[in-house]
Write a protein that holds these residues in place. Sequence first.
Motif, mmCIF file in Angstrom:
data_model
loop_
_atom_site.group_PDB
_atom_site.id
_atom_site.type_symbol
_atom_site.label_atom_id
_atom_site.label_comp_id
_atom_site.label_asym_id
_atom_site.label_seq_id
_atom_site.Cartn_x
_atom_site.Cartn_y
_atom_site.Cartn_z
ATOM 1 N N GLU A 168 0.828 -1.201 0.000
ATOM 2 C CA GLU A 168 0.000 0.000 0.000
ATOM 3 C C GLU A 168 0.863 1.252 0.000
ATOM 4 O OE1 GLU A 168 -3.672 2.145 2.442
ATOM 5 O OE2 GLU A 168 -2.926 0.183 3.057
ATOM 6 N N GLY A 169 0.498 2.192 -0.860
ATOM 7 C CA GLY A 169 1.207 3.460 -0.926
ATOM 8 C C GLY A 169 2.452 3.464 -1.780
ATOM 9 N N LEU A 170 2.833 2.327 -2.353
ATOM 10 C CA LEU A 170 4.028 2.265 -3.192
ATOM 11 C C LEU A 170 3.662 2.614 -4.631
ATOM 12 C CD1 LEU A 170 7.074 1.591 -3.020
ATOM 13 C CD2 LEU A 170 6.494 -0.700 -3.846
ATOM 14 N N LEU A 171 4.355 3.611 -5.188
ATOM 15 C CA LEU A 171 4.061 4.143 -6.509
ATOM 16 C C LEU A 171 5.255 3.972 -7.430
ATOM 17 C CD1 LEU A 171 2.665 7.564 -5.270
ATOM 18 C CD2 LEU A 171 1.348 5.521 -5.759
ATOM 19 N N ALA A 172 4.970 3.918 -8.716
ATOM 20 C CA ALA A 172 6.025 3.901 -9.732
ATOM 21 C C ALA A 172 5.584 4.778 -10.892
ATOM 22 C CB ALA A 172 6.297 2.482 -10.220
ATOM 23 N N SER A 173 6.550 5.458 -11.505
ATOM 24 C CA SER A 173 6.238 6.275 -12.671
ATOM 25 C C SER A 173 7.404 6.236 -13.646
ATOM 26 C CB SER A 173 5.950 7.727 -12.268
ATOM 27 O OG SER A 173 7.122 8.355 -11.770
ATOM 28 N N THR A 174 7.097 6.502 -14.907
ATOM 29 C CA THR A 174 8.129 6.607 -15.925
ATOM 30 C C THR A 174 7.705 7.668 -16.925
ATOM 31 O OG1 THR A 174 9.528 5.362 -17.464
ATOM 32 C CG2 THR A 174 7.178 4.842 -17.487
ATOM 33 N N GLY A 175 8.684 8.179 -17.670
ATOM 34 C CA GLY A 175 8.368 9.254 -18.598
ATOM 35 C C GLY A 175 9.363 9.358 -19.728
ATOM 36 N N TRP A 176 9.162 10.391 -20.542
ATOM 37 C CA TRP A 176 10.034 10.600 -21.695
ATOM 38 C C TRP A 176 11.413 11.104 -21.302
ATOM 39 C CZ3 TRP A 176 6.968 12.832 -26.463
ATOM 40 C CH2 TRP A 176 6.062 11.857 -26.897
ATOM 41 N N ASP A 177 11.632 11.389 -20.011
ATOM 42 C CA ASP A 177 12.963 11.760 -19.542
ATOM 43 C C ASP A 177 13.849 10.546 -19.304
ATOM 44 O OD1 ASP A 177 11.695 10.756 -17.311
ATOM 45 O OD2 ASP A 177 11.806 12.612 -16.143
ATOM 46 N N GLU A 178 13.370 9.355 -19.668
ATOM 47 C CA GLU A 178 14.120 8.096 -19.586
ATOM 48 C C GLU A 178 14.413 7.677 -18.144
ATOM 49 O OE1 GLU A 178 17.580 8.762 -21.950
ATOM 50 O OE2 GLU A 178 16.463 8.948 -23.827
ATOM 51 N N LEU A 179 13.518 8.048 -17.234
ATOM 52 C CA LEU A 179 13.710 7.712 -15.828
ATOM 53 C C LEU A 179 12.521 6.930 -15.282
ATOM 54 C CD1 LEU A 179 15.169 11.101 -14.521
ATOM 55 C CD2 LEU A 179 16.427 8.988 -15.009
ATOM 56 N N VAL A 180 12.816 6.002 -14.376
ATOM 57 C CA VAL A 180 11.797 5.243 -13.652
ATOM 58 C C VAL A 180 11.970 5.547 -12.174
ATOM 59 C CG1 VAL A 180 10.856 2.964 -13.130
ATOM 60 C CG2 VAL A 180 11.925 3.394 -15.368
ATOM 61 N N TYR A 181 10.902 5.965 -11.528
ATOM 62 C CA TYR A 181 10.922 6.271 -10.097
ATOM 63 C C TYR A 181 10.022 5.289 -9.352
ATOM 64 C CZ TYR A 181 12.921 10.921 -11.126
ATOM 65 O OH TYR A 181 13.721 11.958 -11.542
ATOM 66 N N VAL A 182 10.446 4.876 -8.161
ATOM 67 C CA VAL A 182 9.617 4.087 -7.264
ATOM 68 C C VAL A 182 9.703 4.742 -5.894
ATOM 69 C CG1 VAL A 182 9.182 1.833 -6.220
ATOM 70 C CG2 VAL A 182 10.082 1.972 -8.554
ATOM 71 N N TRP A 183 8.560 5.015 -5.273
ATOM 72 C CA TRP A 183 8.576 5.718 -3.994
ATOM 73 C C TRP A 183 7.297 5.465 -3.211
ATOM 74 C CZ3 TRP A 183 6.778 7.703 -8.431
ATOM 75 C CH2 TRP A 183 5.661 8.540 -8.393
ATOM 76 N N GLN A 184 7.362 5.730 -1.930
ATOM 77 C CA GLN A 184 6.184 5.661 -1.069
ATOM 78 C C GLN A 184 5.449 6.992 -1.113
ATOM 79 O OE1 GLN A 184 4.566 3.583 1.097
ATOM 80 N NE2 GLN A 184 5.814 1.761 0.794
#
Length: 347
Positions: free
Chosen positions: A323-339
């Motif tokens: 719960e609360g764990l998110l992931a995102s990616t974009g055209w900046d070629e980066l993947v983020y994972v965070w609470q």
Amino acid sequence: MASSKELRERGTPFKIKLITTRSPPPNPNLRRDMPVFKTPFNGYSVKFSPFYESQLAVATSQNFGILGNGRLHVLQLNPTITEITSFDTADGVYDLCWSESHDSLLIAAVADGSLKIYDLSLPPTSNPIRSLHEHAREAHGVDFNTVRKDSFLSASWDDTVKLWTVDRPTSVRTFKEHAYCVYSAAWNPRHADVFASASGDCTVRIWDVREPGSTMILPAHEFEILSCDWNKYDDCIIATASVDKSIKVWDVRNYRVPVAVLNGHGYAVRKVKFSPHRMSAIASCSYDMTVCLWDYMVEDALIGRYDHHTEFAVGVDMSVLVEGLLASTGWDELVYVWQHGMDPRAP
């Protein structure tokens, strides 16, 4: 090649956003300050594994998906983000989904119109284990059936949605009523035969695979609809995201007016996702380079905004297992994972 600014002004699909009310307690097995992962190509989609809380996959495309190769990355949180394996494609990868019945299977939607099935238990040289090529144009979205767990949908720019099973070389059925590109299709979380499709023809259609045609046409926006998703706790509630910068929440039992209209993005909203843990929580992504979180049942619906991306944020997901764990990616070629509640860029 058009710049991202030009594409954004034209309303071309891509960006993110997220929401929730209170941060859940931290998971002791996962760091709260996870670093980013750099991909060689532009990010398009990110999905957590439904089987392993520390595993996720990312779909990427070269040259912003306009022309060039693609790569599917499988990543591990342990606790830093590392790559388990990757699969190269001759064309960009626009979306992906995990199998709900086999923990090692992944399905990719590819710009040449094909759907490629990968098995992580086999070496890269043995993959893909299957390439399904019936769509006449780009395959833009895929979604696995979470109820029956035996089939998946593909949405394409050829205006159709197709129904598939993993073990069959041809599609089970083609759904053709939309008048323009179909950007996404989403299974209902409770009814195994019901799904929704979002199209550039400004409608969302509700389908029952047992019926000959769509069972409902929802003229949800006056501009292209790029994404839709079902509420995980109320199978009659659906959210739509549009080039008009808004997210709308609808009750399919009475869809004359939306239940809620969520305004706050500065450009087209690329993707919308209902939380698997909170009934009224929604995550969205937009060409305005933000990920936002919303609670559609309160007056001040925007409850979280993350501006960590420096280009279109086009993929966002919320973990089913944490719960609360998110992931995102974009055209900046980066993947983020965070609470949720933490800074995605924290070192």
